[in-house]
Write an enzyme that holds these catalytic residues in place. Structure first.
Site, short mmCIF file in Angstrom:
data_model
loop_
_atom_site.label_atom_id
_atom_site.label_comp_id
_atom_site.label_asym_id
_atom_site.label_seq_id
_atom_site.Cartn_x
_atom_site.Cartn_y
_atom_site.Cartn_z
N ASN A 97 49.46 24.78 44.84
CA ASN A 97 48.99 23.55 45.52
C ASN A 97 49.28 22.32 44.67
OD1 ASN A 97 47.55 23.94 48.20
ND2 ASN A 97 46.78 25.66 46.98
N MET A 137 38.90 27.15 38.89
CA MET A 137 38.00 28.29 39.10
C MET A 137 36.70 28.19 38.30
SD MET A 137 39.62 29.80 41.42
CE MET A 137 38.79 31.37 41.60
N ARG A 138 36.15 26.99 38.17
CA ARG A 138 34.83 26.83 37.53
C ARG A 138 33.89 26.20 38.53
NH1 ARG A 138 33.96 29.92 33.74
NH2 ARG A 138 32.27 28.64 32.91
N HIS A 159 40.24 24.73 50.12
CA HIS A 159 39.62 26.05 50.20
C HIS A 159 40.36 26.88 51.26
CE1 HIS A 159 36.54 29.10 49.92
NE2 HIS A 159 36.50 29.13 51.24
N ASP A 192 31.85 24.93 48.12
CA ASP A 192 32.69 24.91 49.32
C ASP A 192 32.02 24.21 50.50
OD1 ASP A 192 34.70 26.24 47.90
OD2 ASP A 192 33.86 28.18 48.37
N GLU A 252 48.25 25.55 53.38
CA GLU A 252 47.60 24.76 52.32
C GLU A 252 48.58 23.73 51.76
OE1 GLU A 252 45.45 26.89 49.24
OE2 GLU A 252 45.20 28.61 50.56
C1 GRF Z 1 44.37 28.46 46.75
O1 GRF Z 1 44.32 29.46 47.73
C2 GRF Z 1 43.27 27.46 46.95
O2 GRF Z 1 42.96 27.26 48.29
C3 GRF Z 1 42.12 28.10 46.23
O3 GRF Z 1 42.69 28.72 45.10
C4 GRF Z 1 44.05 29.02 45.36
C5 GRF Z 1 44.85 28.33 44.29
O4 GRF Z 1 46.22 28.64 44.37
N1 GRF Z 1 41.10 27.11 45.94
P1 GRF Z 1 47.26 27.75 43.57
O5 GRF Z 1 46.85 27.80 42.09
O6 GRF Z 1 47.23 26.38 44.11
O7 GRF Z 1 48.59 28.43 43.78
#
Ligand code: GRF
Length: 217
Positions: free
Chosen positions: A17, A93-94, A112, A148, A177
């Site tokens: 992303n 991821m925190r 998300h 979320d 995404e």
């Molecule tokens: C994605 O699926 C996003 O929606 C979620 O974590 C994942 C991250 O993927 N929050 P990346 O690191 O952007 O490839």
């Protein structure tokens, strides 16, 4: 052109992303520019992507702090010294404390992998399959203290197909995404996604005027 919105992206992992945001903001006419990318995980691949795009990176390892508050204070200090006006969470991821979320109120957005408010939390694709939903998708929203949750800016729906497993469904969602995060960032940077209570009002943003049915009839 008026000045571009200064964005800081927080990451923890592969950064696909982030890549979509870097690609979009690589166009100098885009209304946002990414001024810093910060990872809490040393060596995250996302950092390489940023470096390749010529964007300054920092690693702030949460493990080096005595708790969430001091870790987040370091994040805010780094973001503010880079002049960040909007924070984008991209696979960060925190969990964030209410204090950090309040500090960046209406100035922090997240992506998300589900159609919120369904399937908050982890393993969204497995849970969508188990629930038998016909559509799944992804959401970009302003961040609130609850996980979320927060005013929704853009969503994309994808069909759930009969022979999907979590990987196939997840890949379809991930493609969506990569389309909606740059779109949401553009709407925010252009001032077209305005928070009104717990909703976002979109101004001049266009949009589909038809419904979708799965399976198609
Ligand atoms: C994605 O699926 C996003 O929606 C979620 O974590 C994942 C991250 O993927 N929050 P990346 O690191 O952007 O490839």
């Amino acid at each position: 052109m008026t000045s571009r919105l200064k964005v800081g992206v927080l990451v923890s992992g592969r950064g696909s992303n982030l890549q979509a945001l870097l690609d979009a903001c690589g166009d100098p006419s885009h209304p946002a520019e990414i001024v810093t990318v910060i990872s809490n995980v040393p060596g995250a691949y996302a950092l390489e992507r940023a470096a390749k795009a010529g964007v300054p990176t920092q690693t702030i390892d949460h493990k080096g702090f005595s708790g969430r508050e001091p870790f987040e204070a370091a994040l805010t200090a780094a973001l503010e010294s880079a002049g960040v006006q909007l924070v984008c969470l991209a696979g960060f991821m925190r969990l964030l404390t209410p204090g950090f979320v309040t500090h960046w109120h209406d100035r922090m957005i997240n992506i998300h992998p589900s159609l919120l408010p369904s399937f908050k939390g982890l393993h969204t694709h497995e849970r969508a399959l188990a629930a038998g939903v016909r559509f799944h998708g992804c959401t970009v929203h302003y961040v609130r203290a609850d996980m979320d949750a927060g005013p929704i800016i853009v969503q994309a729906a994808v069909p759930v197909l009969a022979d999907d497993d979590a990987d196939a469904l997840g890949a379809r969602v991930l493609e969506a995404e990569h389309r909606i995060y740059p779109l949401a960032l553009r709407l925010v940077a252009e001032g077209k996604a305005v928070v009104d209570g717990e909703r976002v009002l979109l101004r001049d943003a266009g949009g589909p005027d038809h419904s979708l049915v799965n399976p198609l009839d």
